[in-house]
Design a protein around this motif. Structure first.
Motif, PDB file in Angstrom:
ATOM      1  N   TYR A  20      41.090  38.489  42.077  1.00  0.00           N
ATOM      2  CA  TYR A  20      41.568  39.134  41.053  1.00  0.00           C
ATOM      3  C   TYR A  20      40.456  40.032  40.532  1.00  0.00           C
ATOM      4  N   LEU A  21      39.233  39.638  40.547  1.00  0.00           N
ATOM      5  CA  LEU A  21      37.953  40.460  40.244  1.00  0.00           C
ATOM      6  C   LEU A  21      37.454  41.275  41.236  1.00  0.00           C
ATOM      7  N   ASN A  22      37.874  40.839  42.211  1.00  0.00           N
ATOM      8  CA  ASN A  22      37.430  41.660  43.590  1.00  0.00           C
ATOM      9  C   ASN A  22      35.775  41.609  43.807  1.00  0.00           C
ATOM     10  N   ASN A  24      32.240  38.347  43.590  1.00  0.00           N
ATOM     11  CA  ASN A  24      31.708  37.298  43.323  1.00  0.00           C
ATOM     12  C   ASN A  24      31.505  36.772  41.598  1.00  0.00           C
ATOM     13  N   LEU A  25      31.452  35.676  41.426  1.00  0.00           N
ATOM     14  CA  LEU A  25      31.393  35.338  39.917  1.00  0.00           C
ATOM     15  C   LEU A  25      30.107  35.627  39.186  1.00  0.00           C
ATOM     16  N   PHE A  26      29.094  36.102  40.032  1.00  0.00           N
ATOM     17  CA  PHE A  26      27.750  36.308  39.291  1.00  0.00           C
ATOM     18  C   PHE A  26      27.869  37.834  38.964  1.00  0.00           C
ATOM     19  N   ALA A  27      28.442  38.550  39.989  1.00  0.00           N
ATOM     20  CA  ALA A  27      28.549  40.052  40.071  1.00  0.00           C
ATOM     21  C   ALA A  27      29.496  40.500  38.788  1.00  0.00           C
ATOM     22  N   ALA A  28      30.427  39.577  38.834  1.00  0.00           N
ATOM     23  CA  ALA A  28      31.579  40.038  37.699  1.00  0.00           C
ATOM     24  C   ALA A  28      31.217  39.559  36.309  1.00  0.00           C
ATOM     25  N   GLY A  29      29.989  39.172  35.996  1.00  0.00           N
ATOM     26  CA  GLY A  29      29.507  38.676  34.682  1.00  0.00           C
ATOM     27  C   GLY A  29      29.996  37.301  34.257  1.00  0.00           C
ATOM     28  N   LEU A 337      50.918  38.803  40.088  1.00  0.00           N
ATOM     29  CA  LEU A 337      51.026  39.988  39.213  1.00  0.00           C
ATOM     30  C   LEU A 337      50.216  39.773  37.957  1.00  0.00           C
ATOM     31  N   ALA A 338      50.492  38.751  37.258  1.00  0.00           N
ATOM     32  CA  ALA A 338      50.057  38.568  35.770  1.00  0.00           C
ATOM     33  C   ALA A 338      48.557  38.402  36.160  1.00  0.00           C
ATOM     34  N   ARG A 339      47.852  37.703  36.994  1.00  0.00           N
ATOM     35  CA  ARG A 339      46.368  37.726  37.204  1.00  0.00           C
ATOM     36  C   ARG A 339      45.957  39.171  37.393  1.00  0.00           C
ATOM     37  N   HIS A 340      46.535  39.833  38.332  1.00  0.00           N
ATOM     38  CA  HIS A 340      45.832  41.030  38.884  1.00  0.00           C
ATOM     39  C   HIS A 340      46.078  42.114  37.653  1.00  0.00           C
ATOM     40  N   ALA A 341      47.051  41.936  37.089  1.00  0.00           N
ATOM     41  CA  ALA A 341      47.221  43.192  35.846  1.00  0.00           C
ATOM     42  C   ALA A 341      46.222  42.848  34.637  1.00  0.00           C
ATOM     43  N   THR A 342      45.948  41.479  34.423  1.00  0.00           N
ATOM     44  CA  THR A 342      45.041  41.220  33.220  1.00  0.00           C
ATOM     45  C   THR A 342      43.437  41.381  33.751  1.00  0.00           C
ATOM     46  N   ALA A 343      43.381  40.819  35.022  1.00  0.00           N
ATOM     47  CA  ALA A 343      41.964  41.090  35.530  1.00  0.00           C
ATOM     48  C   ALA A 343      41.542  42.335  35.639  1.00  0.00           C
ATOM     49  N   ARG A 344      42.338  43.411  35.847  1.00  0.00           N
ATOM     50  CA  ARG A 344      42.106  44.891  35.956  1.00  0.00           C
ATOM     51  C   ARG A 344      42.075  45.302  34.262  1.00  0.00           C
ATOM     52  N   LEU A 345      42.877  44.980  33.418  1.00  0.00           N
ATOM     53  CA  LEU A 345      42.584  44.939  31.926  1.00  0.00           C
ATOM     54  C   LEU A 345      41.068  44.764  31.621  1.00  0.00           C
ATOM     55  N   ALA A 346      40.867  43.375  31.875  1.00  0.00           N
ATOM     56  CA  ALA A 346      39.661  42.972  31.484  1.00  0.00           C
ATOM     57  C   ALA A 346      38.423  43.891  31.919  1.00  0.00           C
ATOM     58  N   ALA A 347      38.629  44.398  33.135  1.00  0.00           N
ATOM     59  CA  ALA A 347      37.575  45.202  33.956  1.00  0.00           C
ATOM     60  C   ALA A 347      37.402  46.655  33.143  1.00  0.00           C
TER      61      ALA A 347
END
Length: 363
Positions: A20-22, A24-29, A337-347
């Motif tokens: 969902y963040l596209n 790795n967890l390090f690059a995503a902070g 859908l919910a995870r993709h939308a909220t991950a995009r919103l978080a970004a």
């Protein structure tokens, strides 16, 4: 036990790409703590979107990767934390709501309300605190979708605030709770816009991670009023593959662009029909329309859902699919859908510039 290097541990953990963040967890902070010593590895990651159903599984997978590749004992902890969206508009009564997501469509009949209901339920299943505002004044339907008995009225707090109803862990507010179900709303645009703003500002919402707003179809007075007066953090556009629906969906995307509200992505409903008798699949309303629309505007295709009688039956019965059959394939699509939308919103929230702080001194 020999101590492995921190770099080796990070190299192994970086192999996992969050879907969902596209990245790795390090690059995503997401890293909060990483300890590497003779006892093994301890790590703590925090995702920026609701992920209560998947954190344990991902943590176990990362532990197995470290054990298999570095032969080291590992304790991985993954949780999630939703940050508040940064918006310029502040509305009385909404200070405790972190993010507002508008679910909209250019035309009616494309499954917008069903999508909004299942989105809210999917977020709640992942652990988020969620509210749902039925802003479709002319055709409110969330009461039916959530099985609210006809004639149910919200309580009143301090003689000026409505207390939202609660159903299946979701806080609900709708004009349908204030008028008779059989009474048509024969109002002009300014009256409806005023009533909607009053409904929004006089509802005593709790502390919420997300408020999902089921928008009325179209791009008229009501939509512009909501977009300009309410701090909407992002929007989801619902359409069908049909050319007429796509044409109206484009207008919805353009409207949100004009009022500077990010479009988190597109949801394509009724994408394909699969015969329950023979299994034959047929694209009754066209094929690939949602994907083309998403590509045209540079947004994600968040989900493509089938034309299914189960979705209709469960919605009419007051138990949307995510609630009625949470482990079925369609529910998993809504969860995704919910995870993709909220991950995009978080970004988007992370990219937004911080608002300046004004300090007053005695100098």
């Amino acid at each position: 036990m020999s101590t492995v290097s921190r770099d080796a541990v990070m190299a192994v953990l970086s192999q996992y790409q969050d879907p969902y963040l596209n990245s790795n967890l390090f690059a995503a902070g997401c890293l909060r703590e990483l300890t590497v010593d003779e006892q093994g590895v301890k790590a703590h990651f925090s995702l920026p979107y609701p992920a209560g159903l998947q954190t344990t599984g991902v943590a176990q997978m990362l532990e197995m990767m470290l054990s298999a590749q570095l032969e080291v004992a590992a304790q991985i902890r993954i949780d999630w934390q939703v940050s508040a969206g940064r918006t310029q508009v502040q509305v009385l009564g909404m200070q405790g709501i972190k993010n507002i997501i508008a679910v909209a469509s250019g035309k009616g009949g494309v499954g917008k309300s069903t999508t909004a209901a299942n989105l809210a339920l999917a977020l709640a299943r992942d652990g988020a605190k969620v509210g749902l505002l039925d802003a479709d004044i002319y055709g409110p339907s969330q009461g039916i979708l959530f099985g609210i008995a006809e004639g149910t009225k919200p309580a009143v707090k301090d003689e000026k605030y409505f207390v939202p109803l609660t159903a299946h862990g979701i806080e609900l507010m709708s004009m349908a709770f204030l008028v008779d179900d059989k009474t048509p709303m024969v109002w002009r645009g300014p009256m409806v816009s005023g009533a909607l703003l009053q409904l929004i500002t006089q509802t005593a919402w709790s502390e919420l991670d997300y408020l999902v707003v089921d928008m009325p179809p179209g791009t008229g007075d009501i939509q512009l009023t909501l977009a300009q007066k309410v701090p909407v953090a992002g929007s989801v556009i619902v359409t069908t593959p049909q050319d007429l629906a796509l044409l109206d969906a484009k207008k919805g995307i353009e409207m949100f662009s004009k009022v500077h509200i990010p479009v988190l992505g597109v949801v394509e409903n009724m994408a394909v029909h699969i015969c329950s008798n023979c299994g034959h699949s047929e694209h009754l309303f066209g094929e690939g329309g949602g994907e083309r629309l998403a590509q045209q505007y540079g947004v994600e295709l968040l989900a493509s859902l089938p034309l299914s009688i189960l979705i209709r039956e469960q919605a009419d019965g007051g138990k949307p699919t995510v609630l009625a059959e949470p482990e079925c394939q369609i529910s998993m699509i809504y969860q995704d859908l919910a995870r993709h939308a909220t991950a995009r919103l978080a970004a988007l929230n992370a990219q937004a510039p911080a608002m300046p702080t004004i300090e007053v001194s005695d100098d």
